[in-house]
Scaffold this active site. Structure first.
Site, PDB file in Angstrom:
ATOM      1  N   HIS A 151       0.975 123.306  60.701  1.00 58.76           N
ATOM      2  CA  HIS A 151       0.804 122.729  62.035  1.00 58.76           C
ATOM      3  C   HIS A 151       0.987 121.214  62.034  1.00 58.76           C
ATOM      4  O   HIS A 151       0.412 120.501  61.210  1.00 58.76           O
ATOM      5  CB  HIS A 151      -0.587 123.072  62.568  1.00 58.76           C
ATOM      6  CG  HIS A 151      -0.777 122.697  64.005  1.00 58.76           C
ATOM      7  ND1 HIS A 151      -0.297 123.467  65.035  1.00 58.76           N
ATOM      8  CD2 HIS A 151      -1.380 121.628  64.577  1.00 58.76           C
ATOM      9  CE1 HIS A 151      -0.602 122.895  66.185  1.00 58.76           C
ATOM     10  NE2 HIS A 151      -1.260 121.781  65.935  1.00 58.76           N
ATOM     11  N   HIS A 196     -10.499 119.655  67.263  1.00 56.77           N
ATOM     12  CA  HIS A 196     -10.454 118.232  66.978  1.00 56.77           C
ATOM     13  C   HIS A 196     -11.268 117.448  68.003  1.00 56.77           C
ATOM     14  O   HIS A 196     -11.569 117.931  69.093  1.00 56.77           O
ATOM     15  CB  HIS A 196      -9.015 117.718  66.927  1.00 56.77           C
ATOM     16  CG  HIS A 196      -8.196 118.040  68.141  1.00 56.77           C
ATOM     17  ND1 HIS A 196      -7.623 119.282  68.333  1.00 56.77           N
ATOM     18  CD2 HIS A 196      -7.859 117.309  69.219  1.00 56.77           C
ATOM     19  CE1 HIS A 196      -6.954 119.284  69.477  1.00 56.77           C
ATOM     20  NE2 HIS A 196      -7.086 118.107  70.041  1.00 56.77           N
ATOM     21  N   ASP A 234      -9.094 109.907  75.722  1.00 56.39           N
ATOM     22  CA  ASP A 234      -9.275 111.035  76.629  1.00 56.39           C
ATOM     23  C   ASP A 234      -7.942 111.774  76.710  1.00 56.39           C
ATOM     24  O   ASP A 234      -6.889 111.142  76.873  1.00 56.39           O
ATOM     25  CB  ASP A 234      -9.686 110.563  78.022  1.00 56.39           C
ATOM     26  CG  ASP A 234     -11.148 110.142  78.094  1.00 56.39           C
ATOM     27  OD1 ASP A 234     -11.805 110.112  77.035  1.00 56.39           O
ATOM     28  OD2 ASP A 234     -11.623 109.833  79.200  1.00 56.39           O
ATOM     29  N   HIS A 256     -12.903 119.887  70.998  1.00 58.28           N
ATOM     30  CA  HIS A 256     -12.215 120.965  71.701  1.00 58.28           C
ATOM     31  C   HIS A 256     -11.140 121.542  70.806  1.00 58.28           C
ATOM     32  O   HIS A 256     -10.819 121.018  69.741  1.00 58.28           O
ATOM     33  CB  HIS A 256     -11.635 120.487  73.029  1.00 58.28           C
ATOM     34  CG  HIS A 256     -10.416 119.623  72.883  1.00 58.28           C
ATOM     35  ND1 HIS A 256     -10.488 118.300  72.525  1.00 58.28           N
ATOM     36  CD2 HIS A 256      -9.102 119.894  73.052  1.00 58.28           C
ATOM     37  CE1 HIS A 256      -9.276 117.791  72.481  1.00 58.28           C
ATOM     38  NE2 HIS A 256      -8.409 118.728  72.788  1.00 58.28           N
TER      39      HIS A 256
END
Length: 385
Positions: free
Chosen positions: A263, A300, A306, A336
């Site tokens: 990834h 992460h 943000d 999240h």
């Protein structure tokens, strides 16, 4: 000096399957700084680190000009529920904002009967739906769904919309918006390994010179205000031009996605940079090809930023319960990642057909009252099994 605290045997490679003794998956979290380009640690969890049963405000941190009482959890806004109204500029609905950027959505139904000039910074308009022409002092630039339109500060322009439904996702900066510096050589030319190049960029291709007298309205944004000027001649009276400043278009599906054996982090999707924020494009692409890779992104923390995602179409690999026009906000300091079942479902998948635009801001965002009117209140708890 890096410090390794090994409990058991960690996988040899990062971001591949790491199973616990019961055969389940440990949940990987990347705890990184500076938007994945600074120092970082990788943690493996027994349980989803983003799950929560409730959030509540228990105090205030005084912040000059900020809405300090707003909750700091994950948020989901269904912008398809916003009312269609206004023209492509006056009809912009502010959703998120800070000192560097204002993120808006426009669902215009009316033509622009005036010209507009933003004297505060560049604008980036992502065309979700609709076709038309961007008319400016540099000429005419036709656009359609999937186009990014970069409009430089101070450009006099107006949108001329075709018939049909229109949806624009708008990023208004307080400075320049440009391709990332790392994609360019010292002379400003795109490098060979950049995910797009000069051949992908479209510029105004038809200069229409107007020589007409009358009473033309130009609205100018300056110092946080809009004021109006009456011009006695047509503002688009240019007969020719050259130089390095002009509006330009780039289609999101001309972005060439990177694929790795394992990834790759979000910066590989970066498409633009602005003062205090970056913009990334998630486009259809092949998944990781390591035989034990987990295609879904790891958990992460956005410690310094943000994260805002605008979903255009397709099925996003790590999300459920979203739709075209969904806008999610994952604020700094709140972990999240994939929702329950999405990690397992991604294993063995060959490709994704998602299409989305991401904005990462390096100062906290405030949520507007317009966004709160279309908020999905259950989203923060969607990580609970």
């Amino acid at each position: 000096m890096p410090f390794y605290h090994k409990l058991g045997i960690l996988p040899k490679k990062r971001h591949i399957q790491f199973r616990n003794p019961d055969g389940g998956l440990y949940l990987e979290e990347v705890f990184g700084t500076r938007g994945f380009s600074g120092i970082q640690s990788i943690l493996y969890h027994l349980h989803a680190p983003s799950a929560a049963k409730y959030y509540e405000v228990i105090g205030e941190v005084p912040l000059d000009g900020e809405a300090a009482d707003q909750p700091g959890h994950h948020r989901h806004f269904r912008t398809s529920g916003l009312k269609e109204s206004g023209d492509p500029v006056a009809g912009r609905i502010p959703l998120l904002f800070n000192e560097d950027v204002r993120i808006c959505l426009a669902r215009p139904t009316e033509p622009m009967n005036y010209f507009y000039r933003n004297a505060e910074g560049d604008e980036l308009v992502f065309v979700h739906l609709g076709t038309g022409v961007l008319e400016s002092v540099f000429g005419e630039l036709r656009f359609g769904p999937g186009d990014y339109l970069v409009i430089p500060v101070g450009t006099t322009y107006r949108f001329n919309l075709d018939e049909g439904e229109h949806v624009h996702y708008v990023i208004e900066a307080k400075g320049p918006i440009a391709p990332p510096s790392r994609y360019l050589n010292e002379y400003g030319q795109f490098m060979e390994d950049a995910p797009f190049c000069e051949r992908d960029i479209r510029v105004p291709d038809r200069l229409v010179t107007h020589d007409e007298q009358g009473n033309y309205e130009v609205r100018i944004r300056q110092k946080g205000r809009i004021f109006r000027a009456a011009v006695p001649h047509h503002p688009l009276d240019v007969v020719g031009w050259d130089g390095y400043v002009y509006p330009w278009a780039f289609h999101i599906e001309d972005f060439e996605p990177r694929v790795g054996k394992i990834h790759l982090p979000p910066p590989v999707h970066q498409t633009f940079q602005g003062p205090g924020f970056v913009v990334c494009s998630f486009v259809p692409r092949l998944y990781d090809f390591h035989p034990e890779a987990i295609p879904a992104p790891y958990y992460h923390s956005n410690i310094d930023s943000d994260e805002v995602l605008y979903y255009v179409r397709g099925e996003f690999m790590s999300r459920k319960g979203i739709e075209p026009g969904s806008l999610t906000l994952h604020p700094r300091g709140v972990i999240h990642g994939p929702q329950p079942g999405k990690i397992e479902a991604s294993i063995g998948q060959r490709e994704t057909n998602e299409l989305a635009v991401m904005v990462d801001t390096f100062r906290p965002l405030t949520v507007s009252r317009y966004a709160r009117e279309c908020e999905d209140s259950g989203y923060p708890f969607s990580w609970l099994a």
